[in-house]
Design a protein around this motif. Sequence first.
Motif, PDB file in Angstrom:
ATOM      1  N   SER A   1      -7.533   0.640  -0.300  1.00 36.28           N
ATOM      2  CA  SER A   1      -5.866   1.136   0.555  1.00 36.28           C
ATOM      3  C   SER A   1      -6.395   1.042   1.846  1.00 36.28           C
ATOM      4  CB  SER A   1      -5.333   2.271  -0.059  1.00 36.28           C
ATOM      5  OG  SER A   1      -4.833   2.018  -1.374  1.00 36.28           O
TER       6      SER A   1
ATOM      7  N   VAL B   1       0.776  -1.179   0.186  1.00 31.53           N
ATOM      8  CA  VAL B   1       0.055   0.205   0.058  1.00 31.53           C
ATOM      9  C   VAL B   1       1.039   1.241   0.008  1.00 31.53           C
ATOM     10  CG1 VAL B   1      -1.810   1.313   1.168  1.00 31.53           C
ATOM     11  CG2 VAL B   1      -1.757  -1.189   1.328  1.00 31.53           C
TER      12      VAL B   1
ATOM     13  N   ALA C   1      -7.272  -2.266   3.430  1.00 27.76           N
ATOM     14  CA  ALA C   1      -5.986  -3.156   3.516  1.00 27.76           C
ATOM     15  C   ALA C   1      -5.003  -2.548   4.563  1.00 27.76           C
ATOM     16  CB  ALA C   1      -5.108  -3.088   2.212  1.00 27.76           C
ATOM     17  N   SER C   2      -4.877  -1.643   4.762  1.00 28.69           N
ATOM     18  CA  SER C   2      -3.933  -0.988   5.756  1.00 28.69           C
ATOM     19  C   SER C   2      -4.341  -1.361   7.064  1.00 28.69           C
ATOM     20  CB  SER C   2      -3.773   0.601   5.485  1.00 28.69           C
ATOM     21  OG  SER C   2      -3.298   0.984   4.141  1.00 28.69           O
TER      22      SER C   2
ATOM     23  N   LEU D   1      -3.042   0.541  -3.977  1.00 27.71           N
ATOM     24  CA  LEU D   1      -3.004  -0.836  -3.540  1.00 27.71           C
ATOM     25  C   LEU D   1      -2.463  -1.877  -4.408  1.00 27.71           C
ATOM     26  CD1 LEU D   1      -3.626  -3.201  -1.234  1.00 27.71           C
ATOM     27  CD2 LEU D   1      -6.128  -3.338  -2.433  1.00 27.71           C
TER      28      LEU D   1
END
Length: 577
Positions: A513, A479, A516-517, A485
């Motif tokens: 993003s 990321v 996922a982060s 991403l």
Amino acid sequence: MSSIFAFFSRSVVLLAIVLQGACAQLPQHVDRPVSTALPSPSGTSLEALVQQRRKADAARFESGFLLLGGPPAAYGSRLALIEGAQKTLDLQYYAIHADASTGRLLRGIRSAAQRGVRVRILLDDLHSTGRDALVLGLAYVPNIEMRLFNPLAGGRRSSFARMLNSVGDASRIQQRMHNKLFLADNVLGVTGGRNLGDAYFGNALKGNFIDVDILAAGPIVQDLSRSFDSYWNNERAYPVQSLVKREELKAIRERAEQADRELADESARAQNTPPATNDGEPKPGAAPTPAQLARAWDEKPLDLKTARFVWAPAVMLADQPGKIPADKGPEQTKAPGLVVSQPGDAAGSSRRAASLQASSDIAAGSETVVEGLLQLIGQARSDLLIISPYFVPGPDMKQAFAAARGRGVRIRVLTNSLASNDAPVAHVGYARHREDLLKLGVELYELRSEQASVSNAFGSSGSGNLGESRSMLHSKVLVMDGRLLVVGSMNLDLRSQLQNTEIALLVRSAELSRAASEQIERGMREGSWRVELNDGSLLWRAPEGSGLKDTSTEPDASLTLRLLLRLFGPLAPDQLL
């Protein structure tokens, strides 16, 4: 690499380079009928579904994406593609294991072929031995074609024997096709880190992988299909029939069935219970237990009609198949270039699409997927969040990190600890660079291997009612600056950079993003050791809320393993790990 076999295969490759000898020959003048992906997905139910979802979401972009972080979503997405496909299914994998989870998928693929779906399966040839060779029987099913990429010559009874048989061709056999694709009707597809097998879907009893895939919908899938076609029609792809005859597969099946009977009888005698109730850990190469079979059959297809896609511009990075030379020779070892798709979106003039176009242009000057990502890292302005299970930074990677740190970019890397690494020898290549990375200001996190510590942080790696299991990191995610991403098959190591072929999707989306982060950061806090320098020595800070103490030695790893790697690790060059 993707299983405990990785440790073995790397070791054998190192041995093979030392030894010299003749090797059996691959067949010559092989007939490879050319075929390509469905020219247009129009007229299929899956294409209609994608258009309906895009219209209902009033999407600005034509391609949609869904992160698949847990085993149910990862497994269910593939079941949904199998059941929804009307014309084509294309699968490209590094490994397909003959076990409970894959058994249900492959039975579904057989059913799809019976209803007229054309199926093409492209498999790297390293793992297709022993029980796993039974997967090759699909090649003899009507409407299913199967090819093996970069095969090893010789029989399929023993992996060790095959690799020794190919000892004279070591420079070629150590290079593998590591790509992962599962494509339906050229309109929906899954890519990411997972191979096909119990350990990738939370169904192994003693060790499961924490992995991430992404489900893609729309025109970006056509780019993935073009990459598949370039491998399928390459001279390195051999039809299974040219390498394995029906008689050999029959003999393999008979040996597997006999071994299953012997193991079941042995277990029944030991437990004084009928063989059918033995749910214990199977020995290597054994048939799935009843508990594993029940769990695999209990998984449900993902409901594509309600799945929440994020519509965004994206590009594909893919190594060309020629990265693996067809024949030996130093003149053929240089990669011929990286395939970079264009955003090609209806909203391509938007700021996000234009930004992604610039990123793809930067990557296009590279020769491999990993080198393309290093070029993108050169554009980072504030933050880099990286998951790489096998993390062996070469000079180019360390230089990219140093330059990014010089610009003030925060870099956090999550990788395997020695205890969670399914290929411990790869940990050596990471460990020898650990202090240098920390001195650069790179923040390092190592996964804690026990299942109990990881389930709350990552959403379980698997085992559920099958019992507690060791967790092993297998996700490959990046990321950048909270807006780009990357999910793919690549590790940030020299093997992925220089030898194996890889594929990745780059999606320009703040929403994806951020999702996922948040997952990665939680996993770093609650499921990982943070490595620091303390008065010149390494210190592992315990995961938040774990109740564990900080330690100055590799956590959870035995003294024997630490000593073996210290003794033999220096003998293994980074590029072979």
